[in-house]
Design a protein around this motif. Structure first.
Motif, PDB file in Angstrom:
ATOM      1  N   ARG A  14      23.310  74.432 104.352  1.00 34.31           N
ATOM      2  CA  ARG A  14      22.903  75.022 103.080  1.00 34.31           C
ATOM      3  C   ARG A  14      23.007  74.043 101.906  1.00 34.31           C
ATOM      4  N   THR A  15      23.345  72.801 102.185  1.00 32.82           N
ATOM      5  CA  THR A  15      23.602  71.829 101.123  1.00 32.82           C
ATOM      6  C   THR A  15      22.320  71.298 100.501  1.00 32.82           C
ATOM      7  N   VAL A  16      22.323  71.200  99.155  1.00 31.82           N
ATOM      8  CA  VAL A  16      21.240  70.612  98.381  1.00 31.82           C
ATOM      9  C   VAL A  16      21.839  69.483  97.538  1.00 31.82           C
ATOM     10  N   ALA A  17      21.286  68.279  97.639  1.00 35.22           N
ATOM     11  CA  ALA A  17      21.773  67.157  96.834  1.00 35.22           C
ATOM     12  C   ALA A  17      21.394  67.371  95.373  1.00 35.22           C
ATOM     13  N   ALA A  18      22.322  67.043  94.466  1.00 31.75           N
ATOM     14  CA  ALA A  18      22.085  67.235  93.044  1.00 31.75           C
ATOM     15  C   ALA A  18      22.793  66.148  92.248  1.00 31.75           C
ATOM     16  N   ASP A  62      12.542  61.332  94.241  1.00 35.11           N
ATOM     17  CA  ASP A  62      13.675  60.517  93.792  1.00 35.11           C
ATOM     18  C   ASP A  62      14.159  59.609  94.920  1.00 35.11           C
ATOM     19  N   LEU A  63      14.220  60.149  96.132  1.00 32.97           N
ATOM     20  CA  LEU A  63      14.625  59.354  97.290  1.00 32.97           C
ATOM     21  C   LEU A  63      13.593  58.272  97.588  1.00 32.97           C
ATOM     22  N   GLU A  64      12.315  58.606  97.467  1.00 35.14           N
ATOM     23  CA  GLU A  64      11.257  57.622  97.702  1.00 35.14           C
ATOM     24  C   GLU A  64      11.372  56.463  96.714  1.00 35.14           C
ATOM     25  N   LEU A  65      11.656  56.783  95.447  1.00 33.23           N
ATOM     26  CA  LEU A  65      11.783  55.736  94.440  1.00 33.23           C
ATOM     27  C   LEU A  65      13.031  54.891  94.700  1.00 33.23           C
ATOM     28  N   ALA A  66      14.109  55.517  95.145  1.00 35.04           N
ATOM     29  CA  ALA A  66      15.324  54.769  95.478  1.00 35.04           C
ATOM     30  C   ALA A  66      15.049  53.771  96.605  1.00 35.04           C
ATOM     31  N   GLU A  67      14.273  54.193  97.595  1.00 35.54           N
ATOM     32  CA  GLU A  67      13.899  53.296  98.687  1.00 35.54           C
ATOM     33  C   GLU A  67      13.045  52.148  98.167  1.00 35.54           C
ATOM     34  N   PHE A  71      17.762  50.408  96.585  1.00 42.57           N
ATOM     35  CA  PHE A  71      19.160  50.804  96.474  1.00 42.57           C
ATOM     36  C   PHE A  71      19.836  50.670  97.828  1.00 42.57           C
ATOM     37  N   SER A  72      21.016  50.066  97.864  1.00 43.84           N
ATOM     38  CA  SER A  72      21.738  49.938  99.131  1.00 43.84           C
ATOM     39  C   SER A  72      22.267  51.277  99.613  1.00 43.84           C
ATOM     40  N   ASP A  73      22.673  52.138  98.663  1.00 47.09           N
ATOM     41  CA  ASP A  73      23.113  53.501  98.974  1.00 47.09           C
ATOM     42  C   ASP A  73      22.010  54.441  98.491  1.00 47.09           C
ATOM     43  N   LEU A  74      21.160  54.868  99.403  1.00 39.78           N
ATOM     44  CA  LEU A  74      19.987  55.646  99.009  1.00 39.78           C
ATOM     45  C   LEU A  74      20.360  56.991  98.406  1.00 39.78           C
ATOM     46  N   ALA A  75      21.392  57.643  98.954  1.00 39.46           N
ATOM     47  CA  ALA A  75      21.788  58.947  98.418  1.00 39.46           C
ATOM     48  C   ALA A  75      22.260  58.816  96.978  1.00 39.46           C
ATOM     49  N   GLY A  77      21.535  56.268  94.925  1.00 34.15           N
ATOM     50  CA  GLY A  77      20.394  55.836  94.121  1.00 34.15           C
ATOM     51  C   GLY A  77      19.477  56.983  93.758  1.00 34.15           C
ATOM     52  N   ALA A  78      19.185  57.856  94.729  1.00 34.81           N
ATOM     53  CA  ALA A  78      18.330  59.011  94.461  1.00 34.81           C
ATOM     54  C   ALA A  78      18.981  59.939  93.445  1.00 34.81           C
ATOM     55  N   ALA A  79      20.311  60.087  93.525  1.00 32.19           N
ATOM     56  CA  ALA A  79      21.017  60.938  92.567  1.00 32.19           C
ATOM     57  C   ALA A  79      20.962  60.346  91.165  1.00 32.19           C
ATOM     58  N   GLN A  80      21.090  59.019  91.044  1.00 34.61           N
ATOM     59  CA  GLN A  80      20.981  58.384  89.732  1.00 34.61           C
ATOM     60  C   GLN A  80      19.589  58.583  89.148  1.00 34.61           C
ATOM     61  N   ILE A  81      18.587  58.420  89.981  1.00 36.93           N
ATOM     62  CA  ILE A  81      17.210  58.630  89.525  1.00 36.93           C
ATOM     63  C   ILE A  81      17.009  60.082  89.093  1.00 36.93           C
ATOM     64  N   ALA A  82      17.554  61.018  89.863  1.00 36.91           N
ATOM     65  CA  ALA A  82      17.459  62.429  89.498  1.00 36.91           C
ATOM     66  C   ALA A  82      18.146  62.694  88.166  1.00 36.91           C
ATOM     67  N   ALA A  83      19.282  62.030  87.925  1.00 40.24           N
ATOM     68  CA  ALA A  83      19.988  62.218  86.660  1.00 40.24           C
ATOM     69  C   ALA A  83      19.138  61.751  85.482  1.00 40.24           C
ATOM     70  N   VAL A  84      18.496  60.600  85.630  1.00 38.13           N
ATOM     71  CA  VAL A  84      17.616  60.080  84.579  1.00 38.13           C
ATOM     72  C   VAL A  84      16.433  61.021  84.362  1.00 38.13           C
ATOM     73  N   ARG A  85      15.817  61.428  85.461  1.00 35.59           N
ATOM     74  CA  ARG A  85      14.636  62.308  85.383  1.00 35.59           C
ATOM     75  C   ARG A  85      14.977  63.663  84.773  1.00 35.59           C
ATOM     76  N   GLU A  86      16.037  64.288  85.276  1.00 28.66           N
ATOM     77  CA  GLU A  86      16.400  65.614  84.784  1.00 28.66           C
ATOM     78  C   GLU A  86      16.790  65.575  83.303  1.00 28.66           C
ATOM     79  N   THR A  87      17.441  64.498  82.878  1.00 30.54           N
ATOM     80  CA  THR A  87      17.812  64.387  81.470  1.00 30.54           C
ATOM     81  C   THR A  87      16.575  64.332  80.588  1.00 30.54           C
ATOM     82  N   LEU A  88      15.596  63.553  80.986  1.00 28.23           N
ATOM     83  CA  LEU A  88      14.356  63.483  80.216  1.00 28.23           C
ATOM     84  C   LEU A  88      13.637  64.822  80.219  1.00 28.23           C
ATOM     85  N   GLU A  89      13.592  65.475  81.383  1.00 25.03           N
ATOM     86  CA  GLU A  89      12.929  66.778  81.473  1.00 25.03           C
ATOM     87  C   GLU A  89      13.621  67.828  80.617  1.00 25.03           C
TER      88      GLU A  89
END
Length: 262
Positions: A14-18, A62-67, A71-75, A77-89
């Protein structure tokens, strides 16, 4: 003795990355640093009506952009990208990037992001480069208590400096944005002016010990970011919701009946 509400295999399924971002700015009046707080719409299933930090779930893009960015740690990296994106949104603020930004550019970029949903085209359109070093890892919360979606949330710190920028609420998920010191937000919660869920309260208590972004960053870099999974423990015969020791939190729990759990 620790107890958990659901079995590990169900927890994982049931886990969702955020990602969540704690945005600092200097207090114009000279007091302790202020944090950007977001009051969520009451109709939302998760933390409806609660005041939280900006953030949201990690999208496949976000994961695609991290790849793509290597990013060496994709999870992470994707979370950092999500943080940037969500903040702008959510707020109209541009964080974690290098490039020309002013109020007009930020507003245009936000509209482009809202229309397309992906951050990569926005970065290309405005010649922006992600700067991961500007997002400081702070915590990772992965609770087991929910029976529906469970959020594996990585928390980061970021600094706006003077904070002399406009913010605008995203009315689809949020109804109010405001700046407050960590202690000020805790005081509002005690007064009943805002509602904070268990992780937000614990993080505000931790952040309230620091008057500046620099002090909070130093603390974060010196503190291990281990996964936090709250658990129920008997304290003086009463069930308390608790978190592990040694992760930088001055208050580790509260009576279960008082804990707002999202």
């Amino acid at each position: 003795m620790e107890t958990h509400d659901i079995e590990p295999e169900n927890w994982l399924s049931r886990t969702v990355a955020a990602a969540t971002i704690v945005i600092f700015r200097r207090d114009p009046a000279g007091g302790p640093a202020q944090l950007l707080m977001v009051e969520r719409n009451a109709s939302l299933k998760f933390a409806g009506g609660a005041t939280v930090f900006p953030g949201g779930k990690v999208d496949p893009a976000d994961l695609e952009l991290a790849e793509k960015l290597g990013f060496s740690d994709l999870a992470d990296g994707a979370a950092q990208i999500a943080a940037v994106r969500e903040t702008l949104e959510e707020t109209g603020l541009v964080i974690g990037i290098e490039g020309k930004v002013d109020g007009q550019i930020a507003a245009q970029a936000r509209q482009m992001l809202l229309a397309g949903g992906d951050l990569a085209p926005v970065l290309d359109a405005y010649g922006w480069t992600l700067v991961p070093q500007r997002l400081v890892p702070f915590a990772r919360w992965w609770p087991r208590h929910r029976t529906e979606r469970i959020f594996d949330t990585r928390f980061y710190l970021a600094d706006l400096g003077t904070g002399a920028v406009d913010i605008e609420v995203d009315a689809t998920e949020n109804r109010h944005l405001f700046w407050a010191s960590a202690q000020g937000a805790l005081d509002l919660a005690e007064q009943g002016a805002i509602k904070v869920i268990f992780p937000t309260r614990r993080n505000l208590e931790r952040l309230a010990r620091f008057d500046s972004f620099e002090a909070a960053r130093t603390h974060a870099r010196a503190t291990p970011v281990d996964t936090i999974s709250p658990y129920v423990e008997q304290v003086d015969g009463q069930p308390w919701l608790m978190i592990p020791d040694g992760l930088g939190y001055p208050v580790r729990g509260e009576p279960l009946e008082m804990a707002a759990r999202g």
